[in-house]
Design a protein around this motif. Structure first.
Motif, PDB file in Angstrom:
ATOM      1  N   LYS A   1     -10.281   5.386   4.664  1.00  0.00           N
ATOM      2  CA  LYS A   1      -8.827   6.023   4.184  1.00  0.00           C
ATOM      3  C   LYS A   1      -7.880   7.273   4.884  1.00  0.00           C
TER       4      LYS A   1
ATOM      5  N   THR B   1       4.162   7.056   4.443  1.00  0.00           N
ATOM      6  CA  THR B   1       3.827   6.304   3.639  1.00  0.00           C
ATOM      7  C   THR B   1       2.632   5.405   4.431  1.00  0.00           C
ATOM      8  N   THR B   2       2.063   4.381   3.987  1.00  0.00           N
ATOM      9  CA  THR B   2       0.765   3.195   5.008  1.00  0.00           C
ATOM     10  C   THR B   2       0.608   2.098   4.432  1.00  0.00           C
ATOM     11  N   ARG B   3       0.787   1.163   5.256  1.00  0.00           N
ATOM     12  CA  ARG B   3       0.002   0.466   5.204  1.00  0.00           C
ATOM     13  C   ARG B   3      -0.556  -0.578   6.056  1.00  0.00           C
TER      14      ARG B   3
ATOM     15  N   GLU C   1      -1.159  12.148   2.809  1.00  0.00           N
ATOM     16  CA  GLU C   1      -0.778  12.772   2.318  1.00  0.00           C
ATOM     17  C   GLU C   1      -1.246  14.327   3.035  1.00  0.00           C
TER      18      GLU C   1
ATOM     19  N   ASP D   1       0.550  -1.409  -0.143  1.00  0.00           N
ATOM     20  CA  ASP D   1       0.063   0.261  -0.008  1.00  0.00           C
ATOM     21  C   ASP D   1       0.691   1.546   0.101  1.00  0.00           C
ATOM     22  N   SER D   2       1.977   0.893  -0.127  1.00  0.00           N
ATOM     23  CA  SER D   2       3.234   2.482   0.234  1.00  0.00           C
ATOM     24  C   SER D   2       3.120   3.016  -1.119  1.00  0.00           C
TER      25      SER D   2
ATOM     26  N   ARG E   1     -10.216   0.824   6.831  1.00  0.00           N
ATOM     27  CA  ARG E   1      -9.410   1.426   5.294  1.00  0.00           C
ATOM     28  C   ARG E   1     -10.854   1.863   4.532  1.00  0.00           C
TER      29      ARG E   1
ATOM     30  N   GLU F   1      -4.273   7.198   4.711  1.00  0.00           N
ATOM     31  CA  GLU F   1      -4.029   8.264   3.422  1.00  0.00           C
ATOM     32  C   GLU F   1      -4.097   9.272   3.462  1.00  0.00           C
ATOM     33  N   THR F   2      -5.660   9.832   4.354  1.00  0.00           N
ATOM     34  CA  THR F   2      -5.415  10.914   4.064  1.00  0.00           C
ATOM     35  C   THR F   2      -4.434  11.932   5.384  1.00  0.00           C
TER      36      THR F   2
END
Ligand SMILES: [Zn+2]
Length: 266
Positions: free
Chosen positions: A62, A41-43, A69, A33-34, A59, A65-66
């Motif tokens: 998100k 980064t994400t995992r 970012e 996921d990274s 998930r 992820e948000t």
């Protein structure tokens, strides 16, 4: 939010070893996921049977992820810091300086939802999302302090990490303001639920009620017009409310000065 606090205590000393031993996926930070080899980064790790629901929630929304970012929009660290969502079996979300992993625990998100549900919020989706986001930013504050090698005492670092969480949330305008307000409420609820006071001296954090008051002061200081109620209802004592603009300005300025070497060039 009790579990999260406990984990910080553990993560600060002896626990660095424990932390490593419970990180099951080893040292390779780059997972499916990274996106890149530097920056945030994400995992996601496979959740335990008990953690399926909060894992699906994180998930679907998100949230990591948000947060990643938003962090990458502000700063451009030359190392990779991975936001790892995982089952922690009650150990609490934490930053691990050995692996540069921010560990967000599925079970913490379930606990936070329960905290708000017990207080009459249903289904408390937004509340659970707010706390997960605030947690990620708090831990990102620890990660940046580590990366920048800023000399702070444990308590100073915890306060600075809370201020960084406030900074990130307040950068996102009214939505972030609501989330900061929710985080303050979580500390208040947590304080009400934990009537036993920890006198061991092992917790570097300020008491929950102090953390709640600080978040509310930053919120009011940052956007007094939209958050006038905090001062008029006495939720922030009037003597303190007067100085919240200055308190927030000082916290914000201090962080922007620290971040200078890492700030992304606009
Ligand atoms: Zn912390």
């Amino acid at each position: 939010m009790g579990a999260r606090d406990l984990r910080h205590v553990v993560g600060a000393g002896l626990g660095a070893i424990l932390l490593l031993s419970c990180t099951t996926t080893g040292g390779d930070a780059r997972g499916p996921d990274s996106g890149s080899s530097s920056g945030f980064t994400t995992r996601y790790e496979e959740p335990s049977a008990a953690d399926q629901e909060p894992a699906t929630f994180l998930r679907n929304r998100k949230l990591p992820e948000t947060a990643a970012e938003a962090l990458n929009t502000l700063v451009a660290p030359d190392r990779q810091i991975v936001l790892v969502s995982r089952s922690c079996d009650g150990e609490g979300s934490a930053y691990d300086p050995q692996t540069r992993h921010i560990e967000l625990c599925y079970d913490d998100t379930a606990e936070d939802r329960e905290l708000f549900q017990k207080a009459g919020h249903h289904p408390a989706d937004d509340e659970a999302a707010a706390i997960a986001t605030e947690t990620l930013y708090h831990e990102a504050g620890h990660a940046l302090i580590d990366l920048l090698d800023i000399p702070l005492t444990s308590r100073q670092e915890e306060d600075a990490a809370d201020q960084f969480a406030a900074l990130m949330l307040l950068r996102t305008g009214p939505t972030g303001e609501r989330q900061l307000r929710t985080a303050a409420e979580a500390y208040e609820l947590s304080a009400a639920a934990n009537t036993t006071v920890d006198t061991s001296g092992r917790d570097e954090h300020a008491p929950d009620l102090t953390r709640a008051a600080n978040h509310l002061c930053y919120l009011y200081g940052s956007a007094p017009t939209r958050n006038q109620d905090l001062a008029t209802t006495g939720r922030i004592p009037s003597m303190r409310a007067i100085g919240c603009g200055r308190e927030w300005a000082q916290a914000h300025t201090a962080w922007m000065a620290r971040l200078q070497p890492l700030l992304r060039k606009q």
